[in-house]
Design an enzyme around this catalytic site. Structure first.
Site, mmCIF file in Angstrom:
data_model
loop_
_atom_site.group_PDB
_atom_site.id
_atom_site.type_symbol
_atom_site.label_atom_id
_atom_site.label_comp_id
_atom_site.label_asym_id
_atom_site.label_seq_id
_atom_site.Cartn_x
_atom_site.Cartn_y
_atom_site.Cartn_z
ATOM 1 N N ASP A 1 0.856 -1.188 0.000
ATOM 2 C CA ASP A 1 0.000 0.000 0.000
ATOM 3 C C ASP A 1 0.886 1.230 0.000
ATOM 4 O O ASP A 1 1.931 1.253 0.645
ATOM 5 C CB ASP A 1 -0.958 0.001 1.186
ATOM 6 C CG ASP A 1 -0.255 -0.084 2.526
ATOM 7 O OD1 ASP A 1 0.069 0.974 3.117
ATOM 8 O OD2 ASP A 1 -0.024 -1.214 3.010
ATOM 9 N N ASP B 1 -9.652 3.466 5.523
ATOM 10 C CA ASP B 1 -8.566 3.428 6.511
ATOM 11 C C ASP B 1 -9.043 4.180 7.747
ATOM 12 O O ASP B 1 -9.093 5.413 7.761
ATOM 13 C CB ASP B 1 -7.323 4.087 5.903
ATOM 14 C CG ASP B 1 -6.130 4.126 6.857
ATOM 15 O OD1 ASP B 1 -6.273 3.697 8.014
ATOM 16 O OD2 ASP B 1 -5.061 4.602 6.439
ATOM 17 N N GLU C 1 -8.295 4.540 11.718
ATOM 18 C CA GLU C 1 -7.284 4.225 12.720
ATOM 19 C C GLU C 1 -7.016 5.464 13.572
ATOM 20 O O GLU C 1 -7.781 6.424 13.552
ATOM 21 C CB GLU C 1 -6.001 3.750 12.044
ATOM 22 C CG GLU C 1 -5.435 4.765 11.029
ATOM 23 C CD GLU C 1 -4.095 4.359 10.462
ATOM 24 O OE1 GLU C 1 -3.120 4.338 11.245
ATOM 25 O OE2 GLU C 1 -4.015 4.082 9.238
#
Length: 273
Positions: free
Chosen positions: A72, A161, A163
């Site tokens: 990634d 994503d 987080e």
């Protein structure tokens, strides 16, 4: 005989005292440490908080199960040597497309099209900032800036994503219920726009802290777990296995390397929906 006035003497003493204190404070190691500058908005990337919060626990353990290597990337990597990665065995890649509703990756075209050009199966991801705009608004921004999906057999569904907040409070100032609501809004809008269920990228410790270990997304959304250790470890609530695993931030050519839980035909199956 002249008499010394006390005023000037006191002034001299004050100056001497101040000078001594300043000299002492300026000795190396005695000044308080300056706080590290906050990262610039838009600079976040997958796994940015993993080392700081989860640490590193050793190299991945060998397994007999088929796994497919991936990477990634984000604007941090700039122009990526895709041919080198392909030669090393990397077969799939995710590129950061957007963040919040204020940032798009300036290297997105080279990264997203470059991975496709060497034969990889590719996808795009969005770095969520739940404190800056709603989930649906960020899903729209993501789809409108490279995060869509096409039925070409080589495009993976978009990834969310979600987080640690690199710019402030770990949970973006949200309660567990508010956070799960935000995620649900993003996922719902993404599916409405693309027809696909988005992948969720997260770390178990963050998920437990910020969603209360919510299990309601596991039935529809593939899990991409972040853990730099010998194995993926305990998974977030509801998921019995992870589809992808980000296992290191210090791999060859680009740092972030991942493993797909299956052979290449399983990666293709996710791309095909």
């Amino acid at each position: 005989m002249p008499v010394l006035r006390s005023g000037p003497v006191r002034s001299v003493r004050r100056l001497l005292t101040a000078g001594i204190l300043l000299a002492v404070l300026c000795l190396p190691g005695l000044l308080p440490a300056r706080a590290a500058a906050a990262p610039a908005r838009g600079s976040a990337y997958m796994g940015m908080g993993v080392l700081a919060h989860d640490g590193r626990g050793g190299a991945p353990r060998a397994t007999a199960a088929a796994q497919t290597e991936g990477v990634d990337v984000s604007g941090y990597q700039g122009s990526v040597a895709w041919a080198t990665l392909w030669s090393s065995g990397v077969r799939w890649a995710y590129t950061k497309a957007s963040e919040g509703t204020y940032y798009t990756n300036p290297s997105f075209t080279q990264q997203y099209n470059g991975s496709y050009g060497v034969g990889m199966i590719r996808g795009a991801y969005h770095f969520a900032t739940p404190d800056t705009a709603g989930g649906a608004a960020q899903a729209d921004y993501f789809v409108d800036h490279g995060g869509g999906w096409s039925r070409d057999g080589r495009t993976l569904p978009g990834a969310l994503d979600i987080e640690w907040n690199p710019y402030g409070d770990a949970c973006y100032g949200k309660s567990a219920s508010a956070m799960t609501g935000w995620i649900a809004d993003f996922l719902g809008r993404y599916k409405a726009r693309t027809g696909r269920d988005a992948v969720i990228y997260t770390a178990t410790s963050w998920w437990s802290q910020c969603t209360g270990n919510y299990s309601g997304f596991a039935s529809a959304n593939p899990l991409w777990i972040a853990r730099y250790a010998a194995d993926p470890g305990t998974l977030p609530g509801g998921w019995g296995y992870c589809t992808m695993w980000q296992y290191t931030s210090s791999g060859p050519t680009v740092g972030d390397h991942d493993r797909y839980n299956g052979a290449l035909d399983r990666v293709q199956a996710l791309a095909n929906g």
